[in-house]
Each structure stands twice: as C-alpha cells, then as structure tokens.
Design an enzyme around this catalytic site. Structure first.
Site, PDB file in Angstrom:
ATOM      1  N   GLY A 178       0.826  -1.189   0.000  1.00 20.16           N
ATOM      2  CA  GLY A 178       0.000   0.000   0.000  1.00 20.16           C
ATOM      3  C   GLY A 178       0.868   1.250   0.000  1.00 20.16           C
ATOM      4  O   GLY A 178       2.095   1.185   0.068  1.00 20.16           O
ATOM      5  N   TRP A 179       0.226   2.401  -0.064  1.00 21.06           N
ATOM      6  CA  TRP A 179       0.940   3.668  -0.212  1.00 21.06           C
ATOM      7  C   TRP A 179       2.016   3.869   0.855  1.00 21.06           C
ATOM      8  O   TRP A 179       3.149   4.229   0.559  1.00 21.06           O
ATOM      9  CB  TRP A 179      -0.059   4.813  -0.201  1.00 21.06           C
TER      10      TRP A 179
ATOM     11  N   ASP B 222      -1.119 -10.041  -4.301  1.00 17.76           N
ATOM     12  CA  ASP B 222      -1.037  -8.839  -5.122  1.00 17.76           C
ATOM     13  C   ASP B 222       0.033  -7.946  -4.511  1.00 17.76           C
ATOM     14  O   ASP B 222      -0.056  -7.576  -3.334  1.00 17.76           O
ATOM     15  CB  ASP B 222      -2.398  -8.126  -5.143  1.00 17.76           C
TER      16      ASP B 222
ATOM     17  N   ASP C 278       1.776  -4.570  -3.912  1.00 15.48           N
ATOM     18  CA  ASP C 278       1.470  -3.143  -4.011  1.00 15.48           C
ATOM     19  C   ASP C 278       2.648  -2.354  -3.442  1.00 15.48           C
ATOM     20  O   ASP C 278       2.560  -1.733  -2.376  1.00 15.48           O
ATOM     21  CB  ASP C 278       0.175  -2.828  -3.269  1.00 15.48           C
TER      22      ASP C 278
ATOM     23  N   GLU D  22       4.827   0.703  -3.718  1.00 15.86           N
ATOM     24  CA  GLU D  22       4.730   2.051  -4.292  1.00 15.86           C
ATOM     25  C   GLU D  22       5.930   2.901  -3.870  1.00 15.86           C
ATOM     26  O   GLU D  22       5.865   3.571  -2.849  1.00 15.86           O
ATOM     27  CB  GLU D  22       3.419   2.703  -3.861  1.00 15.86           C
ATOM     28  N   TYR D  23       7.032   2.892  -4.687  1.00 15.75           N
ATOM     29  CA  TYR D  23       7.183   2.298  -6.005  1.00 15.75           C
ATOM     30  C   TYR D  23       8.618   1.797  -6.150  1.00 15.75           C
ATOM     31  O   TYR D  23       9.533   2.367  -5.557  1.00 15.75           O
ATOM     32  CB  TYR D  23       6.923   3.326  -7.119  1.00 15.75           C
TER      33      TYR D  23
ATOM     34  N   MET E  80      -3.379   1.358 -11.414  1.00 14.07           N
ATOM     35  CA  MET E  80      -3.998   2.358 -10.549  1.00 14.07           C
ATOM     36  C   MET E  80      -4.221   3.639 -11.359  1.00 14.07           C
ATOM     37  O   MET E  80      -3.488   4.617 -11.239  1.00 14.07           O
ATOM     38  CB  MET E  80      -3.129   2.615  -9.314  1.00 14.07           C
TER      39      MET E  80
ATOM     40  N   TYR F  86      -5.901   6.055 -11.124  1.00 12.20           N
ATOM     41  CA  TYR F  86      -6.467   7.090 -10.257  1.00 12.20           C
ATOM     42  C   TYR F  86      -5.319   7.735  -9.503  1.00 12.20           C
ATOM     43  O   TYR F  86      -4.174   7.269  -9.592  1.00 12.20           O
ATOM     44  CB  TYR F  86      -7.523   6.516  -9.299  1.00 12.20           C
ATOM     45  N   ASP F  87      -5.604   8.807  -8.794  1.00 15.26           N
ATOM     46  CA  ASP F  87      -4.541   9.612  -8.170  1.00 15.26           C
ATOM     47  C   ASP F  87      -3.537  10.090  -9.209  1.00 15.26           C
ATOM     48  O   ASP F  87      -2.364  10.335  -8.900  1.00 15.26           O
ATOM     49  CB  ASP F  87      -3.812   8.833  -7.059  1.00 15.26           C
TER      50      ASP F  87
ATOM     51  N   TRP G 194     -10.558   0.899  -5.813  1.00 16.50           N
ATOM     52  CA  TRP G 194     -10.205   1.235  -4.443  1.00 16.50           C
ATOM     53  C   TRP G 194     -11.351   2.068  -3.883  1.00 16.50           C
ATOM     54  O   TRP G 194     -11.618   3.139  -4.381  1.00 16.50           O
ATOM     55  CB  TRP G 194      -8.898   2.036  -4.372  1.00 16.50           C
TER      56      TRP G 194
END
Length: 362
Positions: free
Chosen positions: A94-95, A131, A133, A135-136, A202, A204-205, A341
């Site tokens: 996640g972020w 998955d 995730d 970033e990055y 993703m 989005y954002d 999301w």
C-alpha cells in the site's frame, strides 16, 4: 407439474451458465480494507476477486498484522463456499506500507525468504494468491521510503521467485502506478507480464495530493497532450505487446478535493491546496447543490468534477457515469477486467459495484 419444475430448473441452470460464460475472463476486483462483518453488507456475488488490504513485511516475511485481520481473511475465504468462483487474495504494502521493500527485495536471500513466507501464509489461510502493491520500485513513492535504481531488476527477480515458489496454483498480480514515470521506470514489463496473472493499473490519483494544480485524478481519457489518463496507460502497455487480457484498469470510489480554487474554468486546471475528499457513499449527502456544489461532466475526459463557488473548492473522482464508461471501455478493449479502491467506500446497494455489474452483465 413435476415436469414443469424440472424444465424451470433447467432454464435457470442454463441462464446461470450463460451468465458465467459472459463473465468468464473479465474480472471485477475489489480491494477491501474492512473487517469480517462489514463484508456482508455488500453484494459480493458481483465480484470475481476480493483483495484483502493490507499485509506487510515483518522480518522480511509476509505478515498479517493482527488477530482481527486474521479473522477477516478467514471469513473472506469462507465466502467461497457460497461463491466457489470467488478468489481471495492478499495484498502486500500500500501507499505507506512498503517501507522495507526496497531493502528486503534487494538480495536473493530476501526474495527467497519472502516468497516462501507467501506460500506458507497462502497455504495456511487457503487464499488464492498475492497482489504486490509496492509504491514504487525505482522512483519516489511515500516520502522517506527507500528507492533505488536496482529496484526495477529486483522486482523482476522477486516476481520470478514468487512464481517459482507458488507454482501455477496461486494467482500473482501487482498494482501499478498509472502515470508515465512509473510505466517507464519501475517495471521490466516484457519480463514480468508472462509470469503474472494481471496488472492492476492504478488509473487514479493521476493528479494526487501533492499537486498544487487541480485536474482529473481518474480520467478515462486525457484532455490535452501528455496528460495522464487511463487510456494513455493502457495504450502504452498494449504498444509494448502486453496482452490485453492481462490489463485491469482502476476506478476510484472517492474524490480528491482542493480548496482556495478561484472560479475560473469551474475550478478545473487551477491553483489550489489539496484537502480531504469524499467517499462515494457520501456523495449524495455532501456533493449537493444545497451545500454549494455544482456538477460538471467533461465529455473529452469522460470524467465528472464538481465546483463550489462559495467555498472555492474543486472535487474530482469517479461517479456512476464514469465507472460505467470505464467498464464499457475495458470490455470493448477486451481487457482483463476492472478493479477499484475500495469496497467500503461504496454504498451497500445500487452504487458503483452495481453500476459495473450492470455493464458487465447487460
């Protein structure tokens, strides 16, 4: 009477089989941050995948954070008894959740240890895969997190190790930034894509919380040259020769909002300061004319936006119209599906997931 009942049963089974065939190969994927109880509020029969978010790295291994998360994962897996076609996956990171990723995945031992832990966790919970995730890789993500030039090759090596350890039984996917810098710098696409089931783009954002200029954060198309968009990311990957059925585009069940935005062009492409936004489930209450918001539709971007003159605020996100458009786009392009999301941001009924499902199964 008995023959009529048998005939009716046969017709129902045929209808279900036709529906299953129509949905075959097109995934509807929900990232999910809720608990073991909240999931029952949603129409999970409209999903192909639920991705539990998030697990993290602990001592180099995939770790479920606490007992509550363990209970949630077990309950999600139990839902497969009702819907045997449902896949339950775990998401790493996640972020803000992948701080040690660059360091851990920089060595062969680190990658091997992590891959083995993924198999152990998947086997224990009977989940269907992982998955990634992160970033990055290679480029700056969450402020202060380590990123290195060698991340790109290390990510490839990580995917290879995971596929070797997981075999063909477990699914393997990753969440990818939908913006050009990530697409260019973070991933060795031709090496990785044959090994994964899909990439969750993703899309989005694309205009994020660090931007001082407003814009569409999750548009289907760009409105000017070099503007980030869903279509731009998809076309980039298709042009590399990535199979369309391995590309999944993303929808945002939330808005981003900027304040201090002057009333020029209804707030679009204007200076402003990012502030908190709204979840889709609160649109009907918050983004209203009574609260000063005016709704606009950008036909070129195929995206909505809102402007509040009295408060000088601008909002951008997906809504029912844009998510229907994205779903149709994915079907028309023969992409692998659509993800979003995230599920708890939706209304329980007749919301974004419902809109997606209506297009998939029209």
């Amino acid at each position: 009477m008995y023959r009529h009942k048998i005939l009716l049963l046969i017709l129902v089974l045929i209808s279900l089989n036709v529906l299953a065939q129509k949905q075959k190969g097109f995934s509807v994927i929900a990232y999910y941050t809720g608990d073991s109880k909240k999931i029952d509020e949603f129409e999970i029969n409209k999903l192909s995948h639920i991705i539990f978010s998030f697990c993290h790295l602990k001592d180099g291994k995939l770790s479920v954070d606490n007992a509550k998360d363990s209970t949630t994962i077990k309950y999600l897996v139990s839902l497969k008894k009702i819907n045997p076609h449902l896949k339950i996956m775990l998401s790493l990171g996640g972020w803000s959740g992948c701080e040690p990723c660059s360091e851990v995945f920089s060595s062969a031992d680190g990658r091997i240890g992590f891959a083995k832990s993924v198999k152990i966790v998947n086997d224990y919970f009977k989940t269907d895969g992982i998955d990634l995730d992160w970033e990055y890789p290679t480029i700056e993500g969450y402020p202060g997190h380590l990123y290195q030039q060698q991340d790109k090759k290390n990510f490839t090596a990580l995917v290879k190790e995971l596929r070797k350890v997981l075999g063909k039984k477990n699914e393997l996917s990753f969440a990818a930034g939908g913006f050009q810098k990530y697409l260019d710098a973070s991933v060795e696409w031709k090496e990785i894509m044959p090994l994964v089931d899909r990439v969750n783009i993703m899309s989005y954002d694309l205009v994020n919380g660090y931007s001082k200029i407003t814009g569409h954060h999750t548009p289907l198309f760009g409105t000017k040259p070099a503007e980030e968009s869903t279509d731009r990311a998809v076309q980039f990957l298709l042009n590399l020769g990535i199979p369309a059925n391995k590309l999944v585009i993303g929808a945002a069940f939330y808005t981003r909002v900027w304040k201090g935005v002057e009333n020029q062009n209804n707030g679009l492409y204007q200076a402003g300061e990012h502030t908190s936004g709204y979840d889709f489930k609160s649109y009907a209450k918050e983004l209203t004319t009574a609260n000063g918001w005016e709704y606009f539709w950008d036909n070129k971007a195929q995206a909505p936006y809102w402007y509040n003159k009295s408060e000088k605020k601008f909002a951008t996100g997906d809504d029912l119209s844009s998510v229907r458009g994205k779903t149709k786009y994915a079907l028309d392009k023969k992409l692998g599906g659509i993800m979003f999301w995230e599920l708890t941001l939706d209304t329980n009924r007749d919301g974004m997931l419902h809109a997606i499902d209506k297009v998939v199964n029209k």
